[in-house]
Design a protein around this motif. Sequence first.
Motif, PDB file in Angstrom:
ATOM      1  N   THR A   1      -7.733 -20.046 -53.571  1.00 26.15           N
ATOM      2  CA  THR A   1      -5.878 -19.714 -53.354  1.00 26.15           C
ATOM      3  C   THR A   1      -5.695 -20.468 -51.833  1.00 26.15           C
ATOM      4  O   THR A   1      -4.500 -20.613 -51.736  1.00 26.15           O
ATOM      5  CB  THR A   1      -6.216 -18.243 -53.471  1.00 26.15           C
ATOM      6  N   LEU A   2      -6.368 -19.754 -51.148  1.00 31.53           N
ATOM      7  CA  LEU A   2      -5.489 -20.548 -49.469  1.00 31.53           C
ATOM      8  C   LEU A   2      -5.527 -22.337 -49.255  1.00 31.53           C
ATOM      9  O   LEU A   2      -4.539 -22.473 -49.065  1.00 31.53           O
ATOM     10  CB  LEU A   2      -6.783 -20.322 -48.438  1.00 31.53           C
ATOM     11  N   GLN A   3      -6.436 -22.306 -50.559  1.00 33.16           N
ATOM     12  CA  GLN A   3      -6.262 -24.268 -50.082  1.00 33.16           C
ATOM     13  C   GLN A   3      -5.714 -24.204 -51.171  1.00 33.16           C
ATOM     14  O   GLN A   3      -4.446 -25.394 -50.933  1.00 33.16           O
ATOM     15  CB  GLN A   3      -7.789 -24.968 -50.560  1.00 33.16           C
ATOM     16  N   SER A   4      -5.578 -23.890 -51.874  1.00 30.34           N
ATOM     17  CA  SER A   4      -4.171 -24.269 -53.099  1.00 30.34           C
ATOM     18  C   SER A   4      -3.114 -23.726 -52.387  1.00 30.34           C
ATOM     19  O   SER A   4      -1.883 -24.371 -52.366  1.00 30.34           O
ATOM     20  CB  SER A   4      -4.007 -23.561 -54.184  1.00 30.34           C
ATOM     21  N   GLU A   5      -2.576 -23.179 -51.620  1.00 31.21           N
ATOM     22  CA  GLU A   5      -1.644 -22.362 -51.259  1.00 31.21           C
ATOM     23  C   GLU A   5      -0.858 -23.540 -50.139  1.00 31.21           C
ATOM     24  O   GLU A   5       0.166 -23.807 -49.989  1.00 31.21           O
ATOM     25  CB  GLU A   5      -1.140 -20.772 -50.240  1.00 31.21           C
ATOM     26  N   LYS A   6      -2.461 -24.059 -49.210  1.00 33.25           N
ATOM     27  CA  LYS A   6      -1.628 -24.901 -48.208  1.00 33.25           C
ATOM     28  C   LYS A   6      -0.624 -25.928 -48.232  1.00 33.25           C
ATOM     29  O   LYS A   6       0.049 -26.794 -48.357  1.00 33.25           O
ATOM     30  CB  LYS A   6      -3.051 -24.889 -47.628  1.00 33.25           C
ATOM     31  N   LEU A   7      -1.932 -26.027 -50.102  1.00 31.19           N
ATOM     32  CA  LEU A   7      -1.590 -28.335 -50.258  1.00 31.19           C
ATOM     33  C   LEU A   7      -0.191 -27.636 -51.090  1.00 31.19           C
ATOM     34  O   LEU A   7       0.505 -28.899 -50.808  1.00 31.19           O
ATOM     35  CB  LEU A   7      -2.568 -28.594 -51.514  1.00 31.19           C
TER      36      LEU A   7
ATOM     37  N   ILE B   1     -20.853 -33.978 -46.604  1.00 31.46           N
ATOM     38  CA  ILE B   1     -19.655 -33.349 -46.103  1.00 31.46           C
ATOM     39  C   ILE B   1     -20.232 -32.222 -44.826  1.00 31.46           C
ATOM     40  O   ILE B   1     -20.316 -30.868 -45.107  1.00 31.46           O
ATOM     41  CB  ILE B   1     -18.389 -32.836 -47.409  1.00 31.46           C
ATOM     42  N   SER B   2     -19.311 -32.377 -43.694  1.00 31.62           N
ATOM     43  CA  SER B   2     -19.461 -31.020 -42.782  1.00 31.62           C
ATOM     44  C   SER B   2     -18.713 -30.034 -43.653  1.00 31.62           C
ATOM     45  O   SER B   2     -17.667 -30.181 -43.752  1.00 31.62           O
ATOM     46  CB  SER B   2     -18.678 -31.497 -41.524  1.00 31.62           C
ATOM     47  N   PRO B   3     -18.947 -28.980 -42.913  1.00 31.80           N
ATOM     48  CA  PRO B   3     -17.799 -27.269 -43.099  1.00 31.80           C
ATOM     49  C   PRO B   3     -16.421 -27.964 -42.691  1.00 31.80           C
ATOM     50  O   PRO B   3     -15.598 -27.341 -43.283  1.00 31.80           O
ATOM     51  CB  PRO B   3     -18.540 -26.085 -42.289  1.00 31.80           C
ATOM     52  N   GLU B   4     -16.142 -28.829 -41.272  1.00 33.02           N
ATOM     53  CA  GLU B   4     -15.242 -29.034 -41.068  1.00 33.02           C
ATOM     54  C   GLU B   4     -13.744 -30.174 -41.458  1.00 33.02           C
ATOM     55  O   GLU B   4     -13.178 -29.756 -41.640  1.00 33.02           O
ATOM     56  CB  GLU B   4     -14.579 -29.329 -39.360  1.00 33.02           C
ATOM     57  N   GLU B   5     -14.757 -30.916 -42.062  1.00 28.98           N
ATOM     58  CA  GLU B   5     -13.970 -32.169 -43.280  1.00 28.98           C
ATOM     59  C   GLU B   5     -13.751 -31.044 -44.633  1.00 28.98           C
ATOM     60  O   GLU B   5     -12.621 -31.010 -44.637  1.00 28.98           O
ATOM     61  CB  GLU B   5     -15.124 -33.169 -43.038  1.00 28.98           C
ATOM     62  N   ARG B   6     -15.297 -30.208 -44.652  1.00 27.05           N
ATOM     63  CA  ARG B   6     -14.553 -30.111 -46.066  1.00 27.05           C
ATOM     64  C   ARG B   6     -12.878 -28.747 -46.652  1.00 27.05           C
ATOM     65  O   ARG B   6     -12.505 -28.975 -46.870  1.00 27.05           O
ATOM     66  CB  ARG B   6     -15.638 -28.640 -46.682  1.00 27.05           C
TER      67      ARG B   6
ATOM     68  N   GLY C   1     -13.878 -43.362 -43.071  1.00 30.30           N
ATOM     69  CA  GLY C   1     -14.560 -43.526 -44.605  1.00 30.30           C
ATOM     70  C   GLY C   1     -14.226 -42.523 -45.987  1.00 30.30           C
ATOM     71  O   GLY C   1     -14.700 -43.071 -46.511  1.00 30.30           O
ATOM     72  N   ARG C   2     -14.022 -41.208 -45.377  1.00 29.39           N
ATOM     73  CA  ARG C   2     -14.384 -40.294 -46.314  1.00 29.39           C
ATOM     74  C   ARG C   2     -12.962 -39.780 -46.851  1.00 29.39           C
ATOM     75  O   ARG C   2     -12.598 -38.679 -45.954  1.00 29.39           O
ATOM     76  CB  ARG C   2     -15.789 -38.839 -45.795  1.00 29.39           C
ATOM     77  N   GLY C   3     -12.567 -40.230 -48.085  1.00 33.99           N
ATOM     78  CA  GLY C   3     -11.139 -40.002 -48.229  1.00 33.99           C
ATOM     79  C   GLY C   3     -10.236 -40.160 -47.214  1.00 33.99           C
ATOM     80  O   GLY C   3      -9.443 -38.864 -46.980  1.00 33.99           O
TER      81      GLY C   3
ATOM     82  N   ALA D   1     -19.176 -30.076 -53.100  1.00 32.25           N
ATOM     83  CA  ALA D   1     -20.382 -29.822 -53.001  1.00 32.25           C
ATOM     84  C   ALA D   1     -21.787 -30.549 -51.838  1.00 32.25           C
ATOM     85  O   ALA D   1     -21.379 -31.361 -51.901  1.00 32.25           O
ATOM     86  CB  ALA D   1     -21.535 -28.610 -52.856  1.00 32.25           C
ATOM     87  N   ASN D   2     -22.496 -30.200 -50.690  1.00 34.21           N
ATOM     88  CA  ASN D   2     -23.564 -30.904 -51.051  1.00 34.21           C
ATOM     89  C   ASN D   2     -24.958 -30.953 -51.332  1.00 34.21           C
ATOM     90  O   ASN D   2     -24.962 -30.034 -51.965  1.00 34.21           O
ATOM     91  CB  ASN D   2     -23.910 -30.595 -48.768  1.00 34.21           C
ATOM     92  N   ARG D   3     -25.479 -32.466 -51.837  1.00 32.39           N
ATOM     93  CA  ARG D   3     -26.204 -31.816 -52.555  1.00 32.39           C
ATOM     94  C   ARG D   3     -27.618 -32.059 -51.424  1.00 32.39           C
ATOM     95  O   ARG D   3     -28.201 -32.115 -50.280  1.00 32.39           O
ATOM     96  CB  ARG D   3     -26.985 -33.368 -53.057  1.00 32.39           C
ATOM     97  N   PRO D   4     -28.589 -31.113 -52.417  1.00 33.41           N
ATOM     98  CA  PRO D   4     -30.268 -30.755 -51.170  1.00 33.41           C
ATOM     99  C   PRO D   4     -30.615 -31.745 -51.037  1.00 33.41           C
ATOM    100  O   PRO D   4     -31.285 -31.188 -49.398  1.00 33.41           O
ATOM    101  CB  PRO D   4     -30.317 -30.194 -52.124  1.00 33.41           C
TER     102      PRO D   4
END
Length: 488
Positions: A257-263, A420-425, A439-441, A463-466
Amino acid sequence: MMRHLPPLAIESSRRVLPMADGSAAALARLLLAPDTVDSDGVDSDGADSDRSLATWFRSDPPLVLWTACVADRSDRFKPHSIDDLAEWLRGHLLEALQWHETEGPSQQPADRTELESLGKRVESAVRLADLASQLAAKEGQETSEMAYLHGLLHEAVEWLSVGEAAPSSDVADDLPAWLAEPDDSPATEAVRRASAMLCDEDETPEAARIDLDAASRRATECRRRWLAEEGELAAWLPVLSNKLGRLAALEDEFEATLQSEKLEAMAEFAAGAGHEINNPLTVIAGRAQLFLREEKDPERRRALALMNAQAKRVYEMIADMMLFARPPQPEPETVDLLELVDGVIDELAPQAALHETELKRTETDDPVSIEVDPTQLTVALRAMCQNALEAIGRSGCIEIRIRGGERDVRIDVMDDGPGISPEERRHLFDPYYSARQAGRGLGLGLSKCWRIVTNHGGRIDVANRPDQGAVFTITLPRQQAGRASDQG
């Protein structure tokens, strides 16, 4: 007490497998302190732990079988060892280990005769797995581990039939394909030979060198541990996992919800700013073109041409921002998603070749029909694949997997890049976020992808893969809202 794992909802059947107290306690400890014990059985201080998840996996056939079935239905995950399955469950513990509230507590008064029967079955499975692993050891560690896994699940049909008078003929259909249809690999052959040894039918010199007594002693110890009562921690597992699962779901919902409202707020800003910038930009570009037509000096002509080109570049950036802010409404039609994805793969094949990266679709070849705007979804998938190519750099692999459900369809775009790092996510779908990993997005690719998917009533999970890399999952409804009533 007799405890049970969450029921396996397979097609129209619901299979219930027993759960050892020790395994329940190990899972509860992992939920409470996931970073204190590794899946390979080593505590954070380096000491071996007999209470680790992997330790219990090696002596708990129903837990291993349950995990194999859940992993197969969720991710089509094909393990190569017991540790593979333990690591999968460790990474998916909350989403997998959920009891439906209407099913009540996952325990009932113990029937000692039934418990002893289950214990003997555990002992038999562990003994067979141990012998098969020893027989396969000459083929290498990987084959030996695979033989142990197949040996432990040799009687998978019987485990899924616990509580039935006799195994029904369709139980094998509920098993993962890799288990229901064993191949002629050395690991499978080792299981067959181990079974013959236990029936005194294998008298080869190699079989004579196997320490059957030692394997029997280890299997007996596993049976005792499986039957041992652990106490209150095991009893709390269903309540603990359900509460933590609800908490995780609420956190995910809040973040979405936060991401949607921000965008949405950024889109409003982009629409207003784009309109305001376009007016002076039009004047600047117009004057530059006018002066260019009248200018004779070569140096000034180059300067005016550069000014005009840069104004055009800014205009295109604003057009992209406006598309993100106010995209056209989807014009859905029924399409075969596999054909659409294959079209994107063919289009990006030359670009993937330049990156020395394999771009492919995996899993199903059966048609998957869905109502989408094919042009817009193609743009979204292209942006996501290009994002993965940029993240990998060179020499990698991108897999696109399609999973069709009754009401929605999931598209997984999996890469083996740096993850993907938590900050980047947190900023992954923000337009022109400057602090992203190189190079990422970059730019508006992922932003437009998010806008297109949400306009279709879908969502994007990241998500990050195992092992390594990232997985972007697009979830889309099979039918656009309102279409059914419109067509009726």
